[in-house]
Design a protein around this motif. Structure first.
Motif, PDB file in Angstrom:
ATOM      1  N   GLY A 126       0.778  -1.223   0.000  1.00  0.00           N
ATOM      2  CA  GLY A 126       0.000   0.000   0.000  1.00  0.00           C
ATOM      3  C   GLY A 126       0.812   1.277   0.000  1.00  0.00           C
ATOM      4  O   GLY A 126       0.246   2.373   0.079  1.00  0.00           O
ATOM      5  N   ARG A 127       2.125   1.157  -0.159  1.00  0.00           N
ATOM      6  CA  ARG A 127       2.978   2.354  -0.139  1.00  0.00           C
ATOM      7  C   ARG A 127       3.017   3.080  -1.482  1.00  0.00           C
ATOM      8  O   ARG A 127       3.473   4.210  -1.558  1.00  0.00           O
ATOM      9  CB  ARG A 127       4.410   1.979   0.257  1.00  0.00           C
ATOM     10  N   PHE A 128       2.559   2.415  -2.535  1.00  0.00           N
ATOM     11  CA  PHE A 128       2.652   3.010  -3.871  1.00  0.00           C
ATOM     12  C   PHE A 128       1.317   2.861  -4.600  1.00  0.00           C
ATOM     13  O   PHE A 128       0.725   1.797  -4.626  1.00  0.00           O
ATOM     14  CB  PHE A 128       3.756   2.334  -4.674  1.00  0.00           C
ATOM     15  N   GLU A 129       0.873   3.966  -5.202  1.00  0.00           N
ATOM     16  CA  GLU A 129      -0.348   3.983  -5.997  1.00  0.00           C
ATOM     17  C   GLU A 129      -0.028   4.463  -7.407  1.00  0.00           C
ATOM     18  O   GLU A 129       0.471   5.578  -7.598  1.00  0.00           O
ATOM     19  CB  GLU A 129      -1.390   4.913  -5.365  1.00  0.00           C
ATOM     20  N   LEU A 130      -0.310   3.612  -8.397  1.00  0.00           N
ATOM     21  CA  LEU A 130      -0.133   3.966  -9.804  1.00  0.00           C
ATOM     22  C   LEU A 130      -1.499   4.287 -10.385  1.00  0.00           C
ATOM     23  O   LEU A 130      -2.373   3.423 -10.452  1.00  0.00           O
ATOM     24  CB  LEU A 130       0.507   2.804 -10.569  1.00  0.00           C
TER      25      LEU A 130
END
Length: 414
Positions: free
Chosen positions: A113-117
């Motif tokens: 959940g640390r990265f959202e593309l």
């Protein structure tokens, strides 16, 4: 952080210094990039290998600032290209659905959940000025024809896309055009950044996949945008098995892999694992370690998440890495579980064997019906099993699991 344009786009100014910018494309190489400045990470720890000049080096002591780091939110524009010699059978919305939200979900799970593309499709076709066959599209593309393709594509899209708003650019060709070759999908890097709408484009993802596309293909190519290397072994003559280095483990080895979750080492490199989640063995002798499975959900804030990656430094530019792989999350398709052991070499370039999985069961194989390389599908060690890395002499033994799901590993270093 860039934000999306109004759906469908609005009229934008033409590319600044377009002629000069595209002159630089003649120096473009699809699989190499002039090294960018390093951004030091003092928290990397003593087992971190130094980043070298190798393309997509596996060094984790610093970050190459020429690449976007996948933390927080990044925005990607999807431009769909048609050609005058073919009327598309699919719509841009249908092709966008081939890749999203699946690709975003893959990275969300892999990053805990640390990265959202976020993808922003241009919902109408952008017509290229030349027939699809005029560009000679193929895997080992002629640089001049590739330059023409990129030049035409960016110019054709400029009236609908403000490139300065995005971190990633996907150019997706009509999959049914006669001159489109799905084997040509790759990331194109620029020796000198291309200026578009006042923004420096350092690389573009060119997509030529059929509809529907290969599984996880866009996640694989996007991994290159984040400085991850190809882990497969490309045969000299283009024939033979490509998957002998890592098999199904990590999508940078194969987009078809049953266990495409990025290696713990890659999660460390990308900033998805903190230093306290990476164990380090520096001295000789025997030590015991408790490992949380790599695909286990992130612990609640403030809870002890435990170590998810164990590193044994074996040389100036080499290390042995251990992690627990189980059939859940991005790895739900695999038929095996256990402690996976692999070598890491920070001086090896992309495609040159920067990682190598050690086979815990060299006389057997698994997942024969679906694995890309069955001999490595059962590479992880189960409870009570042991292996020794012949190159370093490091021995690994799996002692058991506890009620929390963590695995206890014994490491003996000469």
């Amino acid at each position: 952080m860039p934000r999306p344009q109004t759906p469908g786009g609005v009229e934008r100014s033409r590319l600044r210094s377009l002629a000069a910018a595209f002159t630089s494309l003649t120096a473009m190489i699809a699989t190499s990039l002039v090294a960018g400045p390093a951004s030091a990470d003092s928290a990397a720890g003593p087992c971190a290998l130094a980043r070298t000049g190798a393309h997509h080096s596996e060094g984790v002591d610093s970050w190459n600032a020429a690449y976007s780091r996948p933390q927080g939110r990044l925005d990607a524009v999807m431009v769909f290209l048609s050609f005058p010699d073919s009327a598309p059978d699919a719509t841009p919305d249908e092709l966008a659905a081939d890749y999203f939200p699946d690709t975003s979900g893959f990275f969300r799970r892999a990053s805990y959940g640390r990265f959202e593309l976020r993808a922003h499709p241009v919902r109408t076709w952008v017509k290229m000025p030349r027939a699809s066959g005029a560009y000679g599209i193929e895997r080992d593309w002629d640089p001049g024809l590739r330059t023409k393709y990129l030049s035409d594509a960016v110019k054709a899209a400029d009236s609908r896309v403000d490139f300065s708003r995005y971190d990633i650019v996907y150019l997706i060709a009509d999959p049914d055009a006669p001159g489109v070759d799905s084997d040509a999908t790759k990331v194109v890097n620029f020796a000198r950044p291309l200026l578009a709408d006042g923004s420096a484009l350092r690389r573009i993802v060119t997509v030529f996949e059929q509809h529907p596309p290969d599984r996880n293909v866009l996640a694989h190519e996007t991994g290159h945008v984040f400085d991850l290397p190809d882990l497969y072994k490309r045969p000299q003559d283009g024939k033979g098995d490509w998957d002998t280095h890592v098999g199904d483990w990590d999508l940078m080895g194969s987009q078809f892999g049953l266990a495409p979750e990025p290696f713990g080492w890659h999660k460390w490199k990308l900033g998805w694992l903190d230093r306290h989640q990476v164990g380090c063995v520096r001295r000789g002798g025997t030590s015991l370690h408790s490992l949380t499975p790599l695909t286990a959900p992130a612990a609640a804030p403030g809870a002890d998440d435990g170590e998810r990656l164990l590193v044994v430094r074996t040389g100036e530019a080499a290390a042995l890495a251990l992690e627990v792989r189980e059939n859940r999350g991005n790895d739900s398709g695999t038929c095996t579980r256990g402690v996976l052991v692999y070598r890491v070499r920070s001086g090896a370039a992309s495609g040159g064997g920067p990682m190598e999985v050690l086979d815990g069961h060299p006389r057997t194989s698994a997942c024969r019906e679906s694995s890309v390389y069955p001999p490595l599908a059962d590479a992880p060690l189960g409870v009570g099993e042991r292996m020794t890395d012949r190159a370093s002499g490091v021995a690994v033994e799996v002692l058991g699991t506890d009620s929390s799901g963590r695995w206890t590993v014994k490491v003996t270093r000469p």
